[in-house]
Design an enzyme around this catalytic site. Structure first.
Site, PDB file in Angstrom:
ATOM      1  N   LYS A   1      25.656  34.889  40.086  1.00 32.01           N
ATOM      2  CA  LYS A   1      24.892  34.492  38.900  1.00 32.01           C
ATOM      3  C   LYS A   1      23.818  33.461  39.221  1.00 32.01           C
ATOM      4  O   LYS A   1      22.837  33.337  38.501  1.00 32.01           O
ATOM      5  CB  LYS A   1      25.826  33.950  37.812  1.00 32.01           C
TER       6      LYS A   1
ATOM      7  N   LYS B   1      29.272  49.111  38.713  1.00 30.02           N
ATOM      8  CA  LYS B   1      30.088  49.024  37.503  1.00 30.02           C
ATOM      9  C   LYS B   1      29.193  49.015  36.272  1.00 30.02           C
ATOM     10  O   LYS B   1      28.021  48.606  36.342  1.00 30.02           O
ATOM     11  CB  LYS B   1      30.971  47.771  37.543  1.00 30.02           C
TER      12      LYS B   1
ATOM     13  N   LYS C   1      26.722  44.643  31.317  1.00 27.55           N
ATOM     14  CA  LYS C   1      25.675  44.314  30.349  1.00 27.55           C
ATOM     15  C   LYS C   1      24.457  43.743  31.053  1.00 27.55           C
ATOM     16  O   LYS C   1      23.344  43.867  30.567  1.00 27.55           O
ATOM     17  CB  LYS C   1      26.198  43.350  29.285  1.00 27.55           C
TER      18      LYS C   1
HETATM   19  P1  AMP Z   1      32.733  40.000  30.067  1.00 30.08           P
HETATM   20  O1  AMP Z   1      31.916  40.830  29.154  1.00 30.08           O
HETATM   21  O2  AMP Z   1      32.118  39.778  31.400  1.00 30.08           O
HETATM   22  O3  AMP Z   1      33.226  38.733  29.383  1.00 30.08           O
HETATM   23  O4  AMP Z   1      34.022  40.868  30.390  1.00 30.08           O
HETATM   24  C1  AMP Z   1      35.082  41.027  29.498  1.00 30.08           C
HETATM   25  C2  AMP Z   1      36.218  41.768  30.158  1.00 30.08           C
HETATM   26  O5  AMP Z   1      35.823  43.109  30.463  1.00 30.08           O
HETATM   27  C3  AMP Z   1      36.658  41.153  31.497  1.00 30.08           C
HETATM   28  O6  AMP Z   1      38.067  41.206  31.578  1.00 30.08           O
HETATM   29  C4  AMP Z   1      36.008  42.036  32.518  1.00 30.08           C
HETATM   30  O7  AMP Z   1      36.723  42.040  33.736  1.00 30.08           O
HETATM   31  C5  AMP Z   1      36.072  43.402  31.842  1.00 30.08           C
HETATM   32  N1  AMP Z   1      35.005  44.301  32.312  1.00 30.08           N
HETATM   33  C6  AMP Z   1      33.659  44.110  32.249  1.00 30.08           C
HETATM   34  N2  AMP Z   1      32.978  45.156  32.783  1.00 30.08           N
HETATM   35  C7  AMP Z   1      33.916  46.070  33.175  1.00 30.08           C
HETATM   36  C8  AMP Z   1      33.863  47.375  33.783  1.00 30.08           C
HETATM   37  N3  AMP Z   1      32.700  47.971  34.072  1.00 30.08           N
HETATM   38  N4  AMP Z   1      35.033  47.998  34.038  1.00 30.08           N
HETATM   39  C9  AMP Z   1      36.223  47.421  33.742  1.00 30.08           C
HETATM   40  N5  AMP Z   1      36.347  46.194  33.172  1.00 30.08           N
HETATM   41  C10 AMP Z   1      35.217  45.514  32.884  1.00 30.08           C
END
Ligand code: AMP
Ligand code: TRP
Length: 347
Positions: free
Chosen positions: A121, A204, A207
């Site tokens: 980041k 992956k 966002k």
């Molecule tokens: P975040 O939006 O980064 O706060 O992620 C929220 C949750 O979603 C976290 O537990 C991440 O590890 C999971 N996550 C985000 N992107 C993916 C993805 N492409 N595949 C699986 N889990 C994900």
């Protein structure tokens, strides 16, 4: 010494999600939030919106407030039950920030610098431009977790290193002072830990990195999401078979299909024997529409009644604070802070 707070009657599960997007994407749901809803049956659940983590990078205040409420509504629409689970906003429970400070004092500078998410980041603008909050983010996350002494923390693969740091810090504290924290275990389902981008299945779904056609936003109009599935990148060849190395695109579609339809990959492979990629994508588009339509309707309905949503969050933060304040009191005592209030007999 005072008695430690008693162990919980049922083992706990805890997780958080950052309110940094207008909609959850399919990776958030399949990789993480779906597990939250499943685990709430057998564990005492605590699920929160990590609004304090969201300001480690610049965030517009009005947008942040909207996204925080929207995230809470989506958790409920995804099946997290406010009767069972404490659903709350991180900033409503000040013990998170208070414990984070103590943990920061136990973390080595080099240890924090090794966190790959910080490296990623901060890479864009350089380390000098990153906030100190971004640097100490993992210690706040460790505090989020350790306050509740959970057994499991359901997250996606990208959070594994933060969980390891959390365990190290818990162990260090227990060793230096007195056993206080339970060592939490990451709960990462191998099959769904990494949902991939529909257009570049080597990456992956994310966002920050995915192109608009590679990511399924759960609150987008369902017909738009169906279109993205129908134009997902598949692999050379024609066979529908799960093979992540040789067929990352098809394997990703099978993973998503299996999660949303509740059918095993083997069963799907059998069903699609001798059929083409177009069939698979068309059917998955239908499955997706059936899934996101009620999800989206329920989220919008919840957002239509902000007073009820705020009541749920208030109730959640009260339940969370009852647990968090007890753990923090133990911690403050153990590190040697003088208790506040009327003079008591010397400890
Ligand atoms: P975040 O939006 O980064 O706060 O992620 C929220 C949750 O979603 C976290 O537990 C991440 O590890 C999971 N996550 C985000 N992107 C993916 C993805 N492409 N595949 C699986 N889990 C994900
Ligand atoms: N860092 C997590 C993410 O980006 C969100 C988070 C914050 C979290 N605190 C947490 C997840 C505590 C689990 C437990 O996904």
């Amino acid at each position: 010494m005072p008695e430690s707070s008693p162990p919980p009657a049922r083992p706990r599960v805890l997780s958080g999600i950052q309110p940094t997007a207008d909609s959850f994407h399919l990776g958030n749901y399949i990789g993480a939030v779906r597990q939250w809803a499943a685990l709430q049956e057998d564990f005492e659940p605590f699920f929160f919106i990590a609004d304090m983590h969201a300001i480690t990078v610049e965030a517009d205040p009005k947008v942040l407030r909207e996204r925080s409420r929207k995230s809470a509504a989506q958790l409920i629409a995804a099946g997290v039950d406010p009767q069972r689970a404490a659903i709350f906003l991180q900033s409503h429970v000040p013990e998170h920030a208070q414990l984070a400070w103590v943990l920061m004092c136990l973390t080595g500078f080099g240890e924090a610098r090794r966190m790959t998410q910080f490296k990623d980041k901060s890479a864009k603008g350089g380390e000098g431009a990153a906030s100190v909050g971004l640097f100490t983010y993992p210690m706040l996350m460790a505090a989020d977790i350790l306050l509740y002494r959970p057994q499991y923390v359901p997250v996606g693969e990208d959070q594994r290193q933060h969980l390891e740091l959390t365990r190290d810090l818990a162990q260090r504290f227990n060793h230096r002072y007195k056993r206080t924290f339970r060592l939490p275990e990451p709960y990462i389902l191998k099959e769904t830990a990494k949902i991939r981008d529909l257009q570049s299945p080597d990456n992956k779904m994310s966002k920050s990195a995915s192109s608009p056609t590679g990511i399924i936003e759960m609150l987008d109009p369902p017909s738009q999401s169906a279109k993205k599935v129908r134009s997902a990148v598949t692999d050379s060849g024609t066979e529908i078979r799960f093979d992540e190395a040789a067929k990352p695109g098809v394997s990703n579609l099978l993973t998503i299909y299996s999660a949303l339809a509740g059918r095993s990959i083997e069963e799907l492979e059998k069903d699609y024997q001798g059929r083409g990629y177009g069939d698979l994508k068309g059917d998955l588009a239908d499955v997706l529409v059936d899934f996101v339509t009620p999800f989206r309707d329920r989220t919008l309905e919840l957002l239509d009644d902000p007073a009820e949503l705020d009541r749920i969050l208030e109730d959640g933060s009260e339940r969370a604070a009852a647990v968090a304040s007890r753990t923090l009191a133990d911690v403050y005592d153990r590190v040697g802070f003088v208790p506040r209030g009327p003079v008591r007999s010397a400890r």
